[in-house]
Design an enzyme around this catalytic site. Structure first.
Site, PDB file in Angstrom:
ATOM      1  N   ASN A   6       8.680 -44.222   8.766  1.00 12.35           N
ATOM      2  CA  ASN A   6       8.285 -43.003   9.476  1.00 12.35           C
ATOM      3  C   ASN A   6       9.542 -42.188   9.771  1.00 12.35           C
ATOM      4  O   ASN A   6      10.359 -42.584  10.598  1.00 12.35           O
ATOM      5  CB  ASN A   6       7.573 -43.393  10.776  1.00 12.35           C
ATOM      6  CG  ASN A   6       7.289 -42.192  11.654  1.00 12.35           C
ATOM      7  OD1 ASN A   6       7.278 -41.053  11.185  1.00 12.35           O
ATOM      8  ND2 ASN A   6       7.053 -42.436  12.936  1.00 12.35           N
ATOM      9  N   LYS A   8       9.692 -39.383  11.183  1.00 12.08           N
ATOM     10  CA  LYS A   8       9.513 -38.557  12.386  1.00 12.08           C
ATOM     11  C   LYS A   8       9.910 -37.102  12.080  1.00 12.08           C
ATOM     12  O   LYS A   8       9.703 -36.635  10.964  1.00 12.08           O
ATOM     13  CB  LYS A   8      10.319 -39.120  13.555  1.00 12.08           C
ATOM     14  CG  LYS A   8      10.085 -40.627  13.769  1.00 12.08           C
ATOM     15  CD  LYS A   8      10.752 -41.129  15.015  1.00 12.08           C
ATOM     16  CE  LYS A   8      10.703 -42.646  15.063  1.00 12.08           C
ATOM     17  NZ  LYS A   8      10.222 -43.151  16.329  1.00 12.08           N
ATOM     18  N   HIS A  76       0.131 -42.252  16.341  1.00  8.68           N
ATOM     19  CA  HIS A  76       1.471 -42.751  16.684  1.00  8.68           C
ATOM     20  C   HIS A  76       1.709 -42.537  18.181  1.00  8.68           C
ATOM     21  O   HIS A  76       1.261 -41.541  18.751  1.00  8.68           O
ATOM     22  CB  HIS A  76       2.524 -42.008  15.858  1.00  8.68           C
ATOM     23  CG  HIS A  76       3.878 -42.633  15.960  1.00  8.68           C
ATOM     24  ND1 HIS A  76       4.708 -42.396  17.027  1.00  8.68           N
ATOM     25  CD2 HIS A  76       4.520 -43.509  15.166  1.00  8.68           C
ATOM     26  CE1 HIS A  76       5.827 -43.095  16.868  1.00  8.68           C
ATOM     27  NE2 HIS A  76       5.737 -43.781  15.741  1.00  8.68           N
ATOM     28  N   GLU A  78       4.122 -41.469  19.785  1.00  9.55           N
ATOM     29  CA  GLU A  78       4.750 -40.192  20.140  1.00  9.55           C
ATOM     30  C   GLU A  78       3.712 -39.074  20.190  1.00  9.55           C
ATOM     31  O   GLU A  78       3.832 -38.133  20.976  1.00  9.55           O
ATOM     32  CB  GLU A  78       5.908 -39.880  19.164  1.00  9.55           C
ATOM     33  CG  GLU A  78       7.091 -40.812  19.431  1.00  9.55           C
ATOM     34  CD  GLU A  78       8.000 -41.082  18.252  1.00  9.55           C
ATOM     35  OE1 GLU A  78       7.927 -40.372  17.241  1.00  9.55           O
ATOM     36  OE2 GLU A  78       8.794 -42.043  18.348  1.00  9.55           O
ATOM     37  N   GLU A 142       2.485 -51.265  17.667  1.00 14.54           N
ATOM     38  CA  GLU A 142       3.770 -50.697  18.056  1.00 14.54           C
ATOM     39  C   GLU A 142       3.862 -50.677  19.575  1.00 14.54           C
ATOM     40  O   GLU A 142       3.436 -49.692  20.205  1.00 14.54           O
ATOM     41  CB  GLU A 142       3.910 -49.277  17.507  1.00 14.54           C
ATOM     42  CG  GLU A 142       3.854 -49.213  15.992  1.00 14.54           C
ATOM     43  CD  GLU A 142       4.653 -48.031  15.465  1.00 14.54           C
ATOM     44  OE1 GLU A 142       5.606 -48.270  14.724  1.00 14.54           O
ATOM     45  OE2 GLU A 142       4.341 -46.898  15.835  1.00 14.54           O
ATOM     46  N   GLY A 148      12.098 -46.915  19.183  1.00 14.91           N
ATOM     47  CA  GLY A 148      13.289 -46.088  19.319  1.00 14.91           C
ATOM     48  C   GLY A 148      14.183 -46.503  20.472  1.00 14.91           C
ATOM     49  O   GLY A 148      15.082 -45.762  20.864  1.00 14.91           O
ATOM     50  N   SER A 178      11.633 -50.705  16.623  1.00 19.25           N
ATOM     51  CA  SER A 178      13.038 -51.081  16.407  1.00 19.25           C
ATOM     52  C   SER A 178      13.204 -52.183  15.358  1.00 19.25           C
ATOM     53  O   SER A 178      14.040 -53.077  15.527  1.00 19.25           O
ATOM     54  CB  SER A 178      13.698 -51.477  17.731  1.00 19.25           C
ATOM     55  OG  SER A 178      13.681 -50.383  18.633  1.00 19.25           O
TER      56      SER A 178
HETATM   57  C1  PEP Z   1       8.087 -45.659  14.648  1.00 23.46           C
HETATM   58  O1  PEP Z   1       8.479 -44.498  14.590  1.00 23.46           O
HETATM   59  O2  PEP Z   1       6.924 -45.936  14.329  1.00 23.46           O
HETATM   60  C2  PEP Z   1       9.021 -46.701  15.084  1.00 23.46           C
HETATM   61  C3  PEP Z   1       8.604 -47.933  15.154  1.00 23.46           C
HETATM   62  O3  PEP Z   1      10.308 -46.292  15.391  1.00 23.46           O
HETATM   63  P1  PEP Z   1      11.616 -47.234  15.560  1.00 23.46           P
HETATM   64  O4  PEP Z   1      11.618 -48.175  14.371  1.00 23.46           O
HETATM   65  O5  PEP Z   1      12.755 -46.290  15.548  1.00 23.46           O
HETATM   66  O6  PEP Z   1      11.453 -47.981  16.841  1.00 23.46           O
END
Ligand code: PEP
Length: 220
Positions: A6, A8, A76, A78, A142, A148, A178
């Site tokens: 992703n 973003k 997601h 976010e 997630e 992040g 992460s």
């Molecule tokens: C994501 O954007 O779905 C995500 C898991 O980000 P990160 O790996 O940076 O935590």
């Protein structure tokens, strides 16, 4: 084993650098065409439930399909945190995208306060209650506190949540939060972890390739 990156709201790597990689990329809308043309398995980061209409700023499933896009992320964290995404709109987006012929990675996961107050299973139950199994539906667990932040669920925490999710809805479950080259193998080795949704580390070609290689080793 599915690895999805992703990007973003970052421009992201050059698609040619990822050619031949067995992975999904989720670039911003402006780079979808480039990724499709480079032969990458390309998903959008969001999709609207109507096929067209007065919905300024939104993109529909038929528009994505016309570009050669194979699927979309939905829900997601976010989107849920910053853009008012709810379980109901996640359900509408997911249903419409699947019906139109897109694949979907629907994201679920608890906030830090919810985990700390023992609410994780209730949150997952609520988020999943609006989704139905479908051959083209994949879920991503997630935990929001791990996205992040550099904090990762331990492989055991991921396994426990994935097994719980699968007890409620029959679908492959990716882990996200992460994931990096150095922790991917431990997470992917868990029996109910069917892949990873990678944010930050997917922006770096070498890191993303290393995660894909860890998945490859787990497969064999
Ligand atoms: C994501 O954007 O779905 C995500 C898991 O980000 P990160 O790996 O940076 O935590």
């Amino acid at each position: 084993m599915i690895i999805a990156g992703n990007w973003k709201m970052f421009r992201g790597p050059e698609p040619s650098a990822l050619a031949g990689l067995d992975a999904i990329v989720c670039p911003p809308y402006t780079r979808l065409r480039e990724c499709v043309e480079a032969g990458l398995m390309t998903y959008a980061q969001n999709v609207h439930w109507e096929s067209e209409g007065a919905y300024t700023g939104e993109i529909s499933a038929p528009m994505l399909l016309e570009l050669g896009v194979a699927g979309s992320l939905v829900g997601h964290s976010e989107r849920r945190q910053y853009f008012g995404e709810t379980d109901e709109t996640v359900a509408k987006r997911t249903r419409a995208a699947l019906t139109a012929g897109l694949k979907v990675i629907a994201c679920v996961g608890e906030l830090r306060a919810e985990r700390e107050s023992g609410e994780t299973e209730n949150v997952l139950r609520r988020q999943l209650s609006v989704l139905e199994p479908h051959p083209n539906l994949v879920l991503a667990y997630e935990p929001v506190w791990a996205i992040g932040t550099g904090l990762t669920a331990t492989p055991e925490m991921a396994q426990e949540a994935h097994a719980f999710i699968k007890s409620l809805l029959d679908a492959p479950v990716l882990y996200g939060g992460s994931v990096k080259a150095d922790n991917a193998a431990g997470l992917l080795a868990q029996p109910d972890v069917d892949g990873a949704l990678v944010g930050g580390a997917s922006l770096d070609v070498e890191s993303f390739k290393a995660i894909c290689q860890a998945a490859e080793r787990t497969r064999s």
